[in-house]
Design an enzyme around this catalytic site. Structure first.
Site, PDB file in Angstrom:
ATOM      1  N   GLU A 127       0.839  -1.192   0.000  1.00  0.00           N
ATOM      2  CA  GLU A 127       0.000   0.000   0.000  1.00  0.00           C
ATOM      3  C   GLU A 127       0.879   1.248   0.000  1.00  0.00           C
ATOM      4  O   GLU A 127       2.088   1.162   0.247  1.00  0.00           O
ATOM      5  CB  GLU A 127      -0.925  -0.014   1.211  1.00  0.00           C
ATOM      6  CG  GLU A 127      -1.880  -1.199   1.218  1.00  0.00           C
ATOM      7  CD  GLU A 127      -2.812  -1.206   2.419  1.00  0.00           C
ATOM      8  OE1 GLU A 127      -2.786  -0.241   3.218  1.00  0.00           O
ATOM      9  OE2 GLU A 127      -3.577  -2.183   2.560  1.00  0.00           O
ATOM     10  N   GLY A 131       4.642  -0.670   3.059  1.00  0.00           N
ATOM     11  CA  GLY A 131       5.369  -1.572   2.180  1.00  0.00           C
ATOM     12  C   GLY A 131       5.812  -2.782   2.971  1.00  0.00           C
ATOM     13  O   GLY A 131       5.124  -3.796   3.052  1.00  0.00           O
ATOM     14  N   SER A 132       6.960  -2.664   3.622  1.00  0.00           N
ATOM     15  CA  SER A 132       7.448  -3.753   4.465  1.00  0.00           C
ATOM     16  C   SER A 132       6.599  -3.906   5.728  1.00  0.00           C
ATOM     17  O   SER A 132       6.534  -4.985   6.315  1.00  0.00           O
ATOM     18  CB  SER A 132       8.914  -3.486   4.847  1.00  0.00           C
ATOM     19  OG  SER A 132       9.716  -3.381   3.686  1.00  0.00           O
ATOM     20  N   ILE A 157       1.463  -2.408  -7.826  1.00  0.00           N
ATOM     21  CA  ILE A 157       0.932  -3.722  -8.162  1.00  0.00           C
ATOM     22  C   ILE A 157       1.204  -4.044  -9.626  1.00  0.00           C
ATOM     23  O   ILE A 157       0.774  -3.319 -10.530  1.00  0.00           O
ATOM     24  CB  ILE A 157      -0.586  -3.796  -7.891  1.00  0.00           C
ATOM     25  CG1 ILE A 157      -0.907  -3.339  -6.454  1.00  0.00           C
ATOM     26  CG2 ILE A 157      -1.093  -5.203  -8.143  1.00  0.00           C
ATOM     27  CD1 ILE A 157      -0.173  -4.092  -5.358  1.00  0.00           C
ATOM     28  N   ARG A 268      35.614  -5.686 -29.291  1.00  0.00           N
ATOM     29  CA  ARG A 268      36.114  -4.319 -29.155  1.00  0.00           C
ATOM     30  C   ARG A 268      37.639  -4.336 -29.051  1.00  0.00           C
ATOM     31  O   ARG A 268      38.206  -4.990 -28.159  1.00  0.00           O
ATOM     32  CB  ARG A 268      35.511  -3.677 -27.909  1.00  0.00           C
ATOM     33  CG  ARG A 268      36.079  -2.324 -27.518  1.00  0.00           C
ATOM     34  CD  ARG A 268      35.676  -1.233 -28.474  1.00  0.00           C
ATOM     35  NE  ARG A 268      35.960   0.080 -27.889  1.00  0.00           N
ATOM     36  CZ  ARG A 268      35.879   1.215 -28.559  1.00  0.00           C
ATOM     37  NH1 ARG A 268      35.502   1.209 -29.822  1.00  0.00           N
ATOM     38  NH2 ARG A 268      36.146   2.354 -27.957  1.00  0.00           N
ATOM     39  N   GLU A 363       9.127  -7.581  -3.931  1.00  0.00           N
ATOM     40  CA  GLU A 363       8.871  -8.793  -3.136  1.00  0.00           C
ATOM     41  C   GLU A 363       9.795  -8.892  -1.926  1.00  0.00           C
ATOM     42  O   GLU A 363      10.286  -9.976  -1.577  1.00  0.00           O
ATOM     43  CB  GLU A 363       8.934 -10.045  -4.016  1.00  0.00           C
ATOM     44  CG  GLU A 363       7.855 -10.034  -5.087  1.00  0.00           C
ATOM     45  CD  GLU A 363       7.650 -11.370  -5.751  1.00  0.00           C
ATOM     46  OE1 GLU A 363       7.805 -12.401  -5.076  1.00  0.00           O
ATOM     47  OE2 GLU A 363       7.317 -11.373  -6.945  1.00  0.00           O
ATOM     48  N   THR A 365      12.618  -6.013   0.110  1.00  0.00           N
ATOM     49  CA  THR A 365      13.906  -5.390  -0.162  1.00  0.00           C
ATOM     50  C   THR A 365      15.062  -6.272   0.309  1.00  0.00           C
ATOM     51  O   THR A 365      14.866  -7.221   1.074  1.00  0.00           O
ATOM     52  CB  THR A 365      14.004  -4.041   0.550  1.00  0.00           C
ATOM     53  OG1 THR A 365      13.952  -4.269   1.969  1.00  0.00           O
ATOM     54  CG2 THR A 365      12.872  -3.099   0.150  1.00  0.00           C
ATOM     55  N   SER A 366      16.258  -5.918  -0.121  1.00  0.00           N
ATOM     56  CA  SER A 366      17.438  -6.658   0.347  1.00  0.00           C
ATOM     57  C   SER A 366      17.549  -6.594   1.865  1.00  0.00           C
ATOM     58  O   SER A 366      17.960  -7.564   2.516  1.00  0.00           O
ATOM     59  CB  SER A 366      18.708  -6.076  -0.298  1.00  0.00           C
ATOM     60  OG  SER A 366      18.748  -6.375  -1.669  1.00  0.00           O
ATOM     61  N   GLU A 367      17.163  -5.453   2.426  1.00  0.00           N
ATOM     62  CA  GLU A 367      17.220  -5.313   3.893  1.00  0.00           C
ATOM     63  C   GLU A 367      16.243  -6.265   4.576  1.00  0.00           C
ATOM     64  O   GLU A 367      16.566  -6.880   5.608  1.00  0.00           O
ATOM     65  CB  GLU A 367      16.928  -3.853   4.275  1.00  0.00           C
ATOM     66  CG  GLU A 367      18.019  -2.867   3.895  1.00  0.00           C
ATOM     67  CD  GLU A 367      18.062  -2.551   2.408  1.00  0.00           C
ATOM     68  OE1 GLU A 367      19.102  -2.047   1.930  1.00  0.00           O
ATOM     69  OE2 GLU A 367      17.060  -2.815   1.687  1.00  0.00           O
TER      70      GLU A 367
END
Length: 379
Positions: A127, A131-132, A157, A268, A363, A365-367
């Site tokens: 929302e 979030g978390s 979403i 290259r 889905e 965070t890394s935290e």
């Protein structure tokens, strides 16, 4: 554990690879520039059985395992992270939630149409202000006789405007209390249910991200999944599988950026030889290859445990955390290897660079992944 890929996994990966190269690669930058969500591409994937990879055949799905599912997501993401994200969200979140927690009537009603992409699925947990902190959701469902009335907004979403059916987790109890949310299935077209603002994003621009708005949206009690109060528990189980999806997404992006970098470094020339022969470039490629292999092994481990029905919370969080972070690192190094060309839209790595960052946020965070991992290792 034996993570060698069997013939089915190889064939499914080849199917996804061929589709991505034929139907996604030619137009992906047009979709990216216009922020256009190509629904017909998902319909095409549905006809191949790739929008219901994990759905049993009795419900119209492909009935495959998590190894095939990861192969599909990573092969598509090697070409375009946006389409990989949409395929992941459809399969693991909306479809996966109904598969795991829907009753038989709900499964037979929705899964065949989701598995073929006749329906595109959305899943609403996040929302604007939660979030978390999902225990403080402001999207509320209140019981009224044999119906529920939903009011509130879900944000960020995937397929929030275009999805044909949404699984929505709403608060049905007091904030920050146990068992205070419940999940519901809400079809598009239900009065009071509409799409809201579409986000203008840095990356993943061809995957639609939008609000879902509920204004006195009435649904029958038969749309409820599981018991009242089970919504958050269900969502956490769904996210265990969803994190494998995002890990696969990050893996595909990293592989795409790495393969483009290897090819470019061989072609290259500077100072009379390919730049791949300079140690500064060769070492970057060595780091990329090692990090990708490590991510792949973490994902394989999570898949193996998921297939066995064992607890996968720690392993899926580890896979998601590591894979998403190395996606960003590999994409960053890829831009550096390409130099000025890497900063232009004429070469593929700038898109990998932009798309990769979402993997460290979506889905969980890394935290949040580190919190999940720490809790598991400290049990």
């Amino acid at each position: 554990m034996d993570f060698s890929k069997d013939e089915i996994t190889v064939q499914v990966a080849e199917t996804a690879r061929e589709f991505a190269n034929q139907f996604i690669r030619p137009d992906m930058m047009i979709w990216d520039e216009k922020q256009e969500f190509p629904v017909d591409v998902l319909k095409g994937l549905g006809r191949l059985g790739l929008m219901g990879v994990l759905v049993p055949e009795e419900y119209g799905g492909s009935g495959l395992s998590y190894f095939e599912y990861v192969a599909v997501i990573s092969e598509i993401a090697k070409v375009c992270g946006s389409i990989g994200l949409s395929v992941a969200a459809h399969n693991s979140l909306c479809t996966g939630h109904i598969l795991a927690f829907g009753n038989e009537e709900q499964k037979r009603k929705y899964l065949p149409k989701l598995a073929t992409a006749e329906f595109i699925g959305a899943w609403g947990l996040t929302e604007p202000n939660t979030g978390s902190d999902a225990g403080n959701m402001q999207c509320i469902a209140e019981k009224d006789g044999n119906e529920w009335v939903i009011n509130g907004t879900k944000s960020w979403i995937t397929h929030g405007k275009s999805g044909d059916v949404a699984v929505v987790i709403c608060r049905t109890g007091e904030p920050h209390t146990r068992d205070n949310s419940t999940s519901f299935i809400v079809p598009r077209g239900t009065p009071g249910f509409s799409g809201g603002k579409k986000e203008n994003k840095l990356g993943m621009r061809a995957s639609e991200t939008a609000e879902m708005i509920f204004d006195n949206c009435r649904i029958p009690d038969s749309a409820r999944m599981g018991e009242v109060g089970d919504g958050f528990k269900q969502a956490m189980k769904v996210l265990d599988g969803g994190r494998i999806s995002i890990a696969a997404l990050g893996l595909g992006i990293a592989k795409g950026a790495y393969e483009a970098s290897v090819q470019y470094a061989k072609e290259r020339h500077q100072f009379g030889k390919p730049i791949a022969e300079f140690q500064g470039i060769a070492f970057k490629l060595a780091d990329m290859a090692t990090e990708i292999k490590a991510a792949e092994l973490l994902i394989d481990q999570a898949c193996a445990l998921k297939i066995k029905g064992e607890n996968v919370t720690k392993e899926s969080a580890m896979a998601k955390y590591y894979s998403s972070e190395i996606a960003v690192k590999v994409a960053t190094d890829a831009v550096q290897i390409f130099g000025g060309y890497g900063y232009t839209k004429d070469f593929p790595v700038e898109k990998f660079y932009r798309d990769s960052k979402l993997c460290t946020i979506g889905e969980g965070t890394s935290e949040i992944q580190k919190i999940v991992i720490a809790r598991e290792v400290l049990k």
